[in-house]
Scaffold this motif. Sequence first.
Motif, PDB file in Angstrom:
ATOM      1  N   ASN A   2      22.861   8.861 -37.159  1.00 34.44           N
ATOM      2  CA  ASN A   2      21.429   8.909 -37.432  1.00 34.44           C
ATOM      3  C   ASN A   2      20.822   7.521 -37.584  1.00 34.44           C
ATOM      4  OD1 ASN A   2      20.842  11.517 -37.178  1.00 34.44           O
ATOM      5  ND2 ASN A   2      20.747  12.014 -39.371  1.00 34.44           N
ATOM      6  N   ARG A   3      21.620   6.613 -38.138  1.00 29.00           N
ATOM      7  CA  ARG A   3      21.144   5.245 -38.319  1.00 29.00           C
ATOM      8  C   ARG A   3      20.891   4.557 -36.981  1.00 29.00           C
ATOM      9  NH1 ARG A   3      22.155   2.197 -43.079  1.00 29.00           N
ATOM     10  NH2 ARG A   3      22.789   3.578 -44.749  1.00 29.00           N
ATOM     11  N   LEU A   5      20.044   6.011 -34.181  1.00 26.97           N
ATOM     12  CA  LEU A   5      19.058   6.706 -33.339  1.00 26.97           C
ATOM     13  C   LEU A   5      17.829   5.849 -33.016  1.00 26.97           C
ATOM     14  CD1 LEU A   5      19.488   9.493 -32.136  1.00 26.97           C
ATOM     15  CD2 LEU A   5      17.803  10.360 -33.778  1.00 26.97           C
ATOM     16  N   GLN A  29       0.159  -3.870  -6.395  1.00 27.08           N
ATOM     17  CA  GLN A  29      -0.731  -2.971  -7.123  1.00 27.08           C
ATOM     18  C   GLN A  29      -2.070  -2.794  -6.424  1.00 27.08           C
ATOM     19  OE1 GLN A  29       0.121  -1.221 -10.065  1.00 27.08           O
ATOM     20  NE2 GLN A  29       2.031  -1.895  -9.143  1.00 27.08           N
ATOM     21  N   ARG A  30      -2.430  -3.764  -5.607  1.00 24.26           N
ATOM     22  CA  ARG A  30      -3.734  -3.695  -4.948  1.00 24.26           C
ATOM     23  C   ARG A  30      -3.707  -2.808  -3.704  1.00 24.26           C
ATOM     24  NH1 ARG A  30      -7.672  -6.993  -5.832  1.00 24.26           N
ATOM     25  NH2 ARG A  30      -8.182  -7.035  -3.632  1.00 24.26           N
ATOM     26  N   GLU A  31      -2.494  -2.464  -3.295  1.00 20.94           N
ATOM     27  CA  GLU A  31      -2.372  -1.736  -2.043  1.00 20.94           C
ATOM     28  C   GLU A  31      -2.739  -0.268  -2.221  1.00 20.94           C
ATOM     29  OE1 GLU A  31       1.010  -2.895   0.262  1.00 20.94           O
ATOM     30  OE2 GLU A  31       1.079  -0.895   1.137  1.00 20.94           O
ATOM     31  N   VAL A  32      -3.699   0.175  -1.434  1.00 17.66           N
ATOM     32  CA  VAL A  32      -4.116   1.564  -1.471  1.00 17.66           C
ATOM     33  C   VAL A  32      -3.541   2.265  -0.254  1.00 17.66           C
ATOM     34  CG1 VAL A  32      -6.090   3.117  -1.501  1.00 17.66           C
ATOM     35  CG2 VAL A  32      -6.274   0.872  -2.550  1.00 17.66           C
ATOM     36  N   PRO A  33      -2.687   3.277  -0.442  1.00 18.26           N
ATOM     37  CA  PRO A  33      -2.116   3.949   0.725  1.00 18.26           C
ATOM     38  C   PRO A  33      -3.213   4.591   1.559  1.00 18.26           C
ATOM     39  CG  PRO A  33      -1.618   5.143  -1.297  1.00 18.26           C
ATOM     40  CD  PRO A  33      -2.236   3.855  -1.707  1.00 18.26           C
ATOM     41  N   PRO A  35      -5.126   7.140   3.830  1.00 18.06           N
ATOM     42  CA  PRO A  35      -5.015   8.565   4.164  1.00 18.06           C
ATOM     43  C   PRO A  35      -5.038   8.789   5.672  1.00 18.06           C
ATOM     44  CG  PRO A  35      -7.222   8.048   3.418  1.00 18.06           C
ATOM     45  CD  PRO A  35      -6.448   6.774   3.354  1.00 18.06           C
TER      46      PRO A  35
ATOM     47  N   GLN B  59     -10.669  -4.003  -7.899  1.00 21.01           N
ATOM     48  CA  GLN B  59     -10.382  -2.605  -8.176  1.00 21.01           C
ATOM     49  C   GLN B  59     -10.727  -2.107  -9.568  1.00 21.01           C
ATOM     50  OE1 GLN B  59      -6.428  -2.120  -6.739  1.00 21.01           O
ATOM     51  NE2 GLN B  59      -7.076  -2.184  -4.619  1.00 21.01           N
ATOM     52  N   VAL B  96     -13.293   9.540   0.492  1.00 20.54           N
ATOM     53  CA  VAL B  96     -11.884   9.894   0.241  1.00 20.54           C
ATOM     54  C   VAL B  96     -11.113   9.964   1.556  1.00 20.54           C
ATOM     55  CG1 VAL B  96     -10.363  11.763  -0.525  1.00 20.54           C
ATOM     56  CG2 VAL B  96     -12.255  11.047  -1.968  1.00 20.54           C
ATOM     57  N   ASP B  97     -11.761  10.496   2.606  1.00 21.15           N
ATOM     58  CA  ASP B  97     -11.119  10.590   3.924  1.00 21.15           C
ATOM     59  C   ASP B  97     -10.704   9.220   4.434  1.00 21.15           C
ATOM     60  OD1 ASP B  97     -11.369  13.282   4.030  1.00 21.15           O
ATOM     61  OD2 ASP B  97     -13.190  13.300   5.259  1.00 21.15           O
ATOM     62  N   ARG B  98     -11.446   8.203   4.051  1.00 16.62           N
ATOM     63  CA  ARG B  98     -11.174   6.859   4.568  1.00 16.62           C
ATOM     64  C   ARG B  98     -10.355   6.004   3.610  1.00 16.62           C
ATOM     65  NH1 ARG B  98     -15.044   9.208   6.677  1.00 16.62           N
ATOM     66  NH2 ARG B  98     -15.838   8.753   8.754  1.00 16.62           N
ATOM     67  N   SER B 100      -8.772   7.282   0.582  1.00 15.59           N
ATOM     68  CA  SER B 100      -7.923   8.111  -0.290  1.00 15.59           C
ATOM     69  C   SER B 100      -8.569   8.351  -1.651  1.00 15.59           C
ATOM     70  CB  SER B 100      -6.526   7.500  -0.467  1.00 15.59           C
ATOM     71  OG  SER B 100      -6.552   6.440  -1.398  1.00 15.59           O
ATOM     72  N   PHE B 102      -8.119   7.233  -4.269  1.00 11.86           N
ATOM     73  CA  PHE B 102      -8.226   6.023  -5.072  1.00 11.86           C
ATOM     74  C   PHE B 102      -9.675   5.590  -5.285  1.00 11.86           C
ATOM     75  CE2 PHE B 102      -7.613   1.473  -5.931  1.00 11.86           C
ATOM     76  CZ  PHE B 102      -6.674   1.582  -6.932  1.00 11.86           C
ATOM     77  N   TRP B 159      15.752   4.824 -42.837  1.00 14.24           N
ATOM     78  CA  TRP B 159      14.942   4.670 -41.621  1.00 14.24           C
ATOM     79  C   TRP B 159      13.860   5.648 -41.625  1.00 14.24           C
ATOM     80  CZ3 TRP B 159      14.877   8.540 -37.722  1.00 14.24           C
ATOM     81  CH2 TRP B 159      15.790   9.610 -37.975  1.00 14.24           C
TER      82      TRP B 159
END
Lengths: 181, 159
Positions: A2-3, A5, A29-33, A35, B59, B96-98, B100, B102, B159
């Motif tokens: 328990n100690r 945990l 992070q800036r990349e937008v997939p 559609p 963004q 959204v179509d263009r 996504s 996002f 604890w």
Amino acid sequence: MNRLLPFFGFLLLVALLGFGIWWNTQHDQREVPSPLINKPAPAFALPTLDAPDNTVSKASMLGKPYLINVFASWCVACGEEHPVLMSEASQLGVPLVGYNYKDAPDEAKAWLEKHGNPYSLIIVDREGRTAIDFGVYGAPESFLVDSKGVIRYKRIGPLTPAVIEKELKPAIAVLAKEVQP
Amino acid sequence: MTGRKTLLAFRTQSALLLLLMLFAGALFAQAIEPLPFKNHTEEVRFQHLTRELRCLVCQNENLADSNADLARDLRREVFEQMQAGKNDAQIKQYLVDRYSDFVLYDPPVKPGTWLLWFGPLLILLAGATVVVITVRKRSRAGAPAESTDSASINEEDDW
């Protein structure tokens, strides 16, 4: 037991943090997939840079795969990408179509004169209207369009030698196999 | 004579200053590009809609606030589609179509976003389960030992 945990809980959080850091180094992070992948490319009819009276349309490009590369003289990352295109364009196996995005034709021409022209054809979208249909949000971007006019691959950001080897060339190889039978 | 001249010079100067100020106003107006709205309701609708859409270049800004080139183009697009009589859902779908899902600040509820929407609830349930189990365990083990075994209480306090 328990100690210990809370300590295990702490280790779990550290592992989560480490995973997060690792994930962020692997992904932009800036990349937008997009559609649009595996969907028909939007219809376009745009003038060429050399002869503004000539228009190139999606219909006139059908029948052969090609790679569209969105660029502009004002785009800094395009300047970084350019030497790569200069050396790789001839080895891709598909024509490289330049897409001059929201640029003054004179400046685009001067830019190409200075850095070299890797494109077999350049289309001009001064207003950036057609680019909205393509979902362009920042140059450079590249679209691989197959012979039926379907977008098969998209790269947001500069094409680097590594990206070309790992992503673009395999995608082109798939297209080449489809044509043969 | 000289007094008149200075007065004239002063007048020209102030006229110039006024002109400059007018131009400054024009420049500012261009920066926020007023769109020719038909009425106030339309303008409110436009503001509301562009606030729900994300600028893809910067963004963490919405379309209404962003001064990026693309945001300006997309605002114009939204405006023109409003003029063409499209409703908000249609305009959102167009984007959204263009770009996504996002582009939407509110992610839609669909299989791909279930974890996002209901994940917090799952974590809450997991936490509640842990609490319930712990409380039950303690009340079962603790009830007879409470008064006699002080060592176990001390251990738990650690604890």
